[in-house]
Every structure is written in structure tokens, then in C-alpha cells.
Design an enzyme around this catalytic site. Sequence first.
Site, PDB file in Angstrom:
ATOM      1  N   ASP A 181       0.899  -1.148   0.000  1.00 24.54           N
ATOM      2  CA  ASP A 181       0.000   0.000   0.000  1.00 24.54           C
ATOM      3  C   ASP A 181       0.939   1.200   0.000  1.00 24.54           C
ATOM      4  O   ASP A 181       1.548   1.513   1.020  1.00 24.54           O
ATOM      5  CB  ASP A 181      -0.896   0.009   1.236  1.00 24.54           C
ATOM      6  CG  ASP A 181      -1.900   1.150   1.224  1.00 24.54           C
ATOM      7  OD1 ASP A 181      -1.575   2.212   0.655  1.00 24.54           O
ATOM      8  OD2 ASP A 181      -2.997   0.999   1.781  1.00 24.54           O
ATOM      9  N   HIS A 182       1.089   1.858  -1.154  1.00 24.26           N
ATOM     10  CA  HIS A 182       2.147   2.864  -1.262  1.00 24.26           C
ATOM     11  C   HIS A 182       1.936   4.042  -0.318  1.00 24.26           C
ATOM     12  O   HIS A 182       2.886   4.761  -0.003  1.00 24.26           O
ATOM     13  CB  HIS A 182       2.302   3.337  -2.713  1.00 24.26           C
ATOM     14  CG  HIS A 182       1.166   4.165  -3.224  1.00 24.26           C
ATOM     15  ND1 HIS A 182       0.075   3.626  -3.865  1.00 24.26           N
ATOM     16  CD2 HIS A 182       0.957   5.495  -3.197  1.00 24.26           C
ATOM     17  CE1 HIS A 182      -0.752   4.590  -4.221  1.00 24.26           C
ATOM     18  NE2 HIS A 182      -0.247   5.729  -3.819  1.00 24.26           N
ATOM     19  N   HIS A 244      -6.005   2.551   1.318  1.00 27.69           N
ATOM     20  CA  HIS A 244      -5.284   3.738   1.779  1.00 27.69           C
ATOM     21  C   HIS A 244      -5.952   4.416   2.973  1.00 27.69           C
ATOM     22  O   HIS A 244      -5.316   4.691   3.989  1.00 27.69           O
ATOM     23  CB  HIS A 244      -5.149   4.758   0.643  1.00 27.69           C
ATOM     24  CG  HIS A 244      -4.545   4.216  -0.601  1.00 27.69           C
ATOM     25  ND1 HIS A 244      -3.539   3.284  -0.598  1.00 27.69           N
ATOM     26  CD2 HIS A 244      -4.793   4.485  -1.913  1.00 27.69           C
ATOM     27  CE1 HIS A 244      -3.185   3.001  -1.840  1.00 27.69           C
ATOM     28  NE2 HIS A 244      -3.947   3.707  -2.654  1.00 27.69           N
TER      29      HIS A 244
END
Length: 502
Positions: A181-182, A244
Amino acid sequence: MKSTENRPKAVIVIFGATGDLAKRKLFISIYRLFLSQKIDEDFAVVGVGRRPWSNHEFRETVMKSIQSSDQSQNDINSFLSHFYYHQFDVLKPSSYLELGTLLTNMDEHYSIPGNRIFYLAMAPEFFGTIAKQLKEQGLTNTNGWSRLVIEKPFGHDLPSAIELNKEIREAFTENQIYRIDHYLGKEMVQNIEVIRFANAMFEPLWNNRFISNIQITSSEVLGVEDRGRYYENSGALKDMLQNHMLQIVSLLAMEPPIKLTTEEIRSEKVKVFKALRKIDENEIKNYFVRGQYIEGTVQGNQVPSYRDEDNVDPNSQTETFVAGKLFIDNFRWAGVPFYIRTGKRMALKSTKIIVQFSDIPMNLYYNTKEQMTPNLLIIHIQPDEGITLQLNAKRSDAESYTKPIQLTFNNNCVDCINTPEAYERLIYDCMLGDGTNFTHWDEVKYSWSFVDVISQAWTNNLAPLTTYESGSMGPKESDSLLATDGHNWWPVSDLLNDNKDR
């Protein structure tokens, strides 16, 4: 030259190396790790794809991805020499055997002790097949370690996520799986824990006695661009909220871990997911708003509606905006709403967390008709990074007593450079075997369980799909969502840049 400590040796295998993610994010991130000497000089990157490329053609593609850098040609040439290409068919066992032979040669050439990262930067329907074949054809059977990196989406609902996890777990243990999950790689998201647990002024106040509400906004000015086909099957709910946004909520709401280890931090985050208030399908309309952008003006340019975008159904019911209020039913957070909103084609690009503290018990300035502004802690995640603390102070003129002032730390000004790209940090963490900033299966499971109820309610038309003009901050219904609680969205105009020279 840096010490070799914490400079791992590995072969990085990128499935989908000819795709957009590799070109935009992965190559440049590995290059920056190379320049900063965070990875050992003995490393290799093997690009895997269907195209019949040569090593030279692959290296040309990599060079185009990194050539905006001002580094010397010698550095670029040295970096590119570590890149190799392998034409591959995901469904053919022979392709895996040939890949295995190439990786063995890389181990010998670069003196790498069998350490391998398999990065799946491709269509998720192949994740299970690839994981299974990697094990069956012996590519994970080395004297070193093997790790599997998976991009989102991890499934499209809870049943599909369970099935995918079952397939992958037949080949890799949970500790070997790194679900990216950047957002968790972003500097100021990682700073949430530090702000909370390293400052005596915040942790005693971090509860329902002193915090009125918390607002998380992630807005984009772009539309779906060339991702219409993907977005039609995802929407803002699954593209942003399921991963996110809920990850940020878990970091804001978690209890202090007994130690800053991967296991303890994950344990506290999972407790937050378990404590999320379950909402009945028929009540979703009172907690969540969904919207879809129509034509409008964004940054001076006229833009089309979502339904007029490429590869989008002209009668699409897909949401491009979601706003909602979440409650965490535990002792610390009982009664405190967490407001979240995310959308495309909005007025500005901004991801911010605004913590609104409760009002003081009595306004001593009531006779002067002063309106006291709540104290705010603002965490700027992107595009700029930093922290703003809003307080009340005395004005210099004689007409008023108080005004809000902002104490700001701008992280982008440190050394006059931007902080490391999220992917750069996460790839390095994976090479070190640090899974703290990756999502555990339990987090994925509980987040899908929460989101599936919302998705089902919308599928059953139990909540209306509203519209909002491109260039706005979303539909008016999202304002009403907060107004019923006596709150309002705080502006997310760039408070950070208001305190610095442009």
C-alpha cells in the site's frame, strides 16, 4: 563508500516489467537506492514480460525512466548493466524453469546467496498462478530467502480476497508476503506514529475527551485518465477507501504498541479494524455518500464528465467520490467521528489529516464577541509534506483579542530536496525483511469485511448516487453528512504553502 551493513544482496524479479507501474515507479526507485548505496553493488533486476525484448531493449526502456536524473552517464551505465530481460508466459511451466536457470546464473555472477524478490506488477488474476508455479518449479527453493510483493487490489471483495490468499499461502508463508500500500511508504504517513508516541503534548490528549473529530481528505484533480476499464470495476470505494484511507485510520487510532516491532504494530492496527462500528446495510445512507463527477472546470481547463471518459459505461453507476463517517467503538475513541473523503476531478490535489481538538470549557472572551477557533493539528501528506499546529493568539490591533495562528514545519524544505519516493522506501524495507509498512492478511480481511457492506448497499440502490461538478470539493451531500453532527469540512487549501515562499 557506505558500510555493507543493511545493504542487502538480492535478485529482483519484476513480473510486468513492460508495464506502466514499472516504468513510472519501480525503475526509478531502484535507481535511487543504487545511487544512495542502500543496496549492495551485487544485485540484479530481471524483467519478465510477454514482449520478445532483448536485454538491450529492456535497458533502453529503463534508461528512459531514469534519464531525468542529473547523474553521470557512468552511473547510469553501471546501473543498467544489472538489468536483464526474460520473455515469459505466465501459464507455461517451461517459462518458470527457464527463469529459474537465469536466476541461478544471476546468483553465481553477482555472488548472491539465493535471495529473491518476486514483484507482481501485473494483472491480479495471475497472482495465484504465479505464486503456485514459482514453488512447484523450484524457484523459491534456494539457500537464501524468497519474498513475494503484491500490488493492490488484493481481491475485489472478501470472498475473492480469501480465495487469493489461500492460493498464495500454498506457496509462501505470511511472513514472505509483502502486500504494498504505497501510502504506507509516504514520509508523513510514517510520521503519524512518531507524532503520537514521541511527543508528550499529544499522546495524553489523543482520545475522546480532548478530540472532537478527525478528518482525512485525499483529493485528486485528475480524472480516471486511461484507467476507465479498471475503475469501472473498482470505483473510489475499493480503489481508495478499502486500503489507503482505512490504513491511515488504523495508524491514527491504534493504541501505543509495547514495542516498535512489525508484530506489535500490526497487532494494534488489527484491533482498530476489529473495533470499527458495523453498519447495517439499510443505514449506509446515513454514514456514507457516493458521487460521480460531471463536466466542469479544473485549473482553468474544461473537462468531461466521468460517463464521457474512455472505456466508461455511458450509464455508469460507479462512484468517483466517497465521503463517510466511521466510529471506532473502544474506550479511547467512543463517540469521536472519523470523517473521510476521497475523489477525482476535485478542486486540488491534496492528502491531509486534520485533527480537531475539543473546545475549551468556557470562552473567557464571550463579552468581546470573539469567536474562538478550534485548535487543529494538520498533517500534510501530499503534495507537500509537513505539520501545522493551529493555535489562538492575541492580535496586534486593538479591535480584537484573538486570531488563529499556524506553527508549521515543512518537510520538503529539509536539505532543499523532496523526501524519498514511497516505492523506494518500501522496496528497501522488503529487501531488509521489514514488513511493518505492508498490510497483513488480517488487515486486508477486516477492511474488506467493512467495505463489502457498503458496496452491497450501493449495489442494492439503498443509497443514491449523487453528482458533483468537476473542480469542486465533492457533492453537497458530503457537507450535510458532517452538518448533522454540528461539524464542517475544514478547507484543505494548501495551508503549508501559505507559510512559505512559493
